[in-house]
Design a protein around this motif. Structure first.
Motif, mmCIF file in Angstrom:
data_model
loop_
_atom_site.group_PDB
_atom_site.id
_atom_site.type_symbol
_atom_site.label_atom_id
_atom_site.label_comp_id
_atom_site.label_asym_id
_atom_site.label_seq_id
_atom_site.Cartn_x
_atom_site.Cartn_y
_atom_site.Cartn_z
ATOM 1 N N ARG A 161 53.026 8.972 3.802
ATOM 2 C CA ARG A 161 53.091 9.403 2.407
ATOM 3 C C ARG A 161 51.977 10.379 2.072
ATOM 4 O O ARG A 161 52.145 11.274 1.245
ATOM 5 N N ASN A 162 50.823 10.194 2.701
ATOM 6 C CA ASN A 162 49.666 11.034 2.386
ATOM 7 C C ASN A 162 49.558 12.264 3.273
ATOM 8 O O ASN A 162 48.677 13.106 3.046
ATOM 9 N N LEU A 163 50.427 12.378 4.268
ATOM 10 C CA LEU A 163 50.324 13.493 5.215
ATOM 11 C C LEU A 163 50.414 14.853 4.536
ATOM 12 O O LEU A 163 49.654 15.766 4.900
ATOM 13 N N PRO A 164 51.321 15.072 3.558
ATOM 14 C CA PRO A 164 51.378 16.390 2.914
ATOM 15 C C PRO A 164 50.091 16.794 2.209
ATOM 16 O O PRO A 164 49.875 17.983 1.956
ATOM 17 N N ILE A 165 49.253 15.823 1.875
ATOM 18 C CA ILE A 165 47.964 16.136 1.250
ATOM 19 C C ILE A 165 46.865 16.197 2.303
ATOM 20 O O ILE A 165 46.034 17.115 2.302
ATOM 21 N N VAL A 166 46.868 15.227 3.219
ATOM 22 C CA VAL A 166 45.786 15.119 4.191
ATOM 23 C C VAL A 166 45.768 16.303 5.144
ATOM 24 O O VAL A 166 44.696 16.862 5.446
ATOM 25 N N VAL B 82 42.848 21.079 7.120
ATOM 26 C CA VAL B 82 42.761 22.478 7.557
ATOM 27 C C VAL B 82 41.821 23.265 6.657
ATOM 28 O O VAL B 82 40.977 24.042 7.132
ATOM 29 N N ALA B 83 41.931 23.066 5.337
ATOM 30 C CA ALA B 83 41.040 23.754 4.399
ATOM 31 C C ALA B 83 39.593 23.348 4.632
ATOM 32 O O ALA B 83 38.694 24.195 4.635
ATOM 33 N N ALA B 84 39.366 22.051 4.835
ATOM 34 C CA ALA B 84 38.004 21.576 5.092
ATOM 35 C C ALA B 84 37.467 22.145 6.397
ATOM 36 O O ALA B 84 36.273 22.491 6.495
ATOM 37 N N CYS C 38 33.235 28.273 8.328
ATOM 38 C CA CYS C 38 32.599 29.447 7.717
ATOM 39 C C CYS C 38 31.150 29.181 7.331
ATOM 40 O O CYS C 38 30.287 30.051 7.509
ATOM 41 N N PHE C 39 30.876 27.994 6.793
ATOM 42 C CA PHE C 39 29.533 27.736 6.274
ATOM 43 C C PHE C 39 28.608 27.062 7.294
ATOM 44 O O PHE C 39 27.385 27.229 7.205
ATOM 45 N N LEU C 40 29.168 26.313 8.229
ATOM 46 C CA LEU C 40 28.336 25.637 9.224
ATOM 47 C C LEU C 40 28.376 26.326 10.579
ATOM 48 O O LEU C 40 27.414 26.235 11.346
ATOM 49 N N GLY C 41 29.504 27.010 10.870
ATOM 50 C CA GLY C 41 29.649 27.654 12.164
ATOM 51 C C GLY C 41 28.519 28.601 12.525
ATOM 52 O O GLY C 41 27.967 28.535 13.636
#
Length: 283
Positions: free
Chosen positions: A18-23, A28-30, A36-39
């Protein structure tokens, strides 16, 4: 007498399904944000500017330059990650400013009602009536190309959209019994807005902000591509694409890598926003 057949009982979907479409898009966004910020701090990357021209146009997967180098000898991976910092900073800043200003105006308008509501919304309607993209280009041109001016221009024109979402949610809340009880108890208007309205409209505004992240990233990329956003040598996905198009036939990967980063990031935020919208609306 025929006995009715028992209908099969459908097993409930597991929580992870149920949570897969959000997770999934959130992950991917995280991942893109972390990259970008830690790499640049974690990976042994060269600076995004000040490269050696003797190492220009190195192909992808060259030792020491995973994605190759650009015409100035700058490491492309380093520029893609630092460019992502610029694009994400603009998108987050614009949405935060738009949410705070537009959300406050919309909540105030919906709570006041009457003439106050009419005045606030008519002023916002005047702003909406103008072609926003054209005005954004004009404002960016007049203020001068920079990251700060890009944020201010985009945030200004994002206020009406947030205000409309906030006002609609506030009007629905006014019909709830706890709102009527708070007013009957003589609770001050500012306290009602902070304690009862704000916590209940934040989910809708956050969902809209997630959808707006992708749009702002695209618009910022377009402004930088046109030379009205973040200026070289500072990297952004837009000006990297503009730089790469000059040698597109010979070195297409100069365009492919920033385009791919932009595409994945925008798609992740769009899917996340749409999944959150479906979850909150009960679809």
């Amino acid at each position: 007498m025929a006995v009715a057949e028992a209908l099969p009982v459908q097993a409930p979907r597991p929580a992870w399904s149920r949570n897969l479409p959000i997770v999934l898009p959130a992950a991917v966004a995280a991942l893109m944000v972390a990259a970008c910020f830690l790499g640049p701090w974690v990976l042994p990357l060269a600076p995004p500017t000040g490269g050696n021209v003797l190492e220009s146009y190195l192909p992808s997967f060259t030792p020491g330059h995973l994605l190759g180098t650009d015409p100035n000898g700058n490491d492309i991976l380093s520029r893609v990650l630092h460019g992502g910092q610029s694009s994400l900073t603009v998108a987050v800043s614009v949405n935060v400013l738009g949410l705070l200003a537009g959300g406050s105006l919309g909540a105030l308008s919906g709570h006041l009602g009457g003439i106050g509501d009419t005045i606030i919304m008519r002023l916002l309607d005047v702003l909406i009536a103008f072609p926003s993209l054209v005005l954004i280009l004009a404002v960016a041109q007049s203020l001068g190309p920079s990251q700060t001016n890009t944020i201010l221009a985009l945030a200004f024109f994002s206020v009406p959209a947030f205000a409309r979402i906030s006002r609609a949610a506030t009007l629905r809340l006014r019909e709830q019994p706890f709102m009527a009880a708070a007013e009957l108890c003589g609770t001050p208007g500012w306290r009602i807005l902070l304690r009862h309205v704000a916590p209940n409209i934040i989910p809708q505004l956050t969902t809209f902000a997630m959808l707006g992240m992708g749009l702002i990233i695209v618009i910022e990329g377009a402004l930088s591509f046109l030379g009205l956003g973040i200026q070289p040598p500072a990297p952004s996905w837009g000006n990297m694409i503009a730089q790469g198009q000059q040698s597109l036939s010979a070195t297409p990967m100069l365009v492919v890598w920033p385009c791919l980063a932009l595409f994945v990031t925008v798609l992740a935020f769009n899917l996340l926003g749409e999944s959150l919208r479906s979850r909150w609306s009960g679809e």
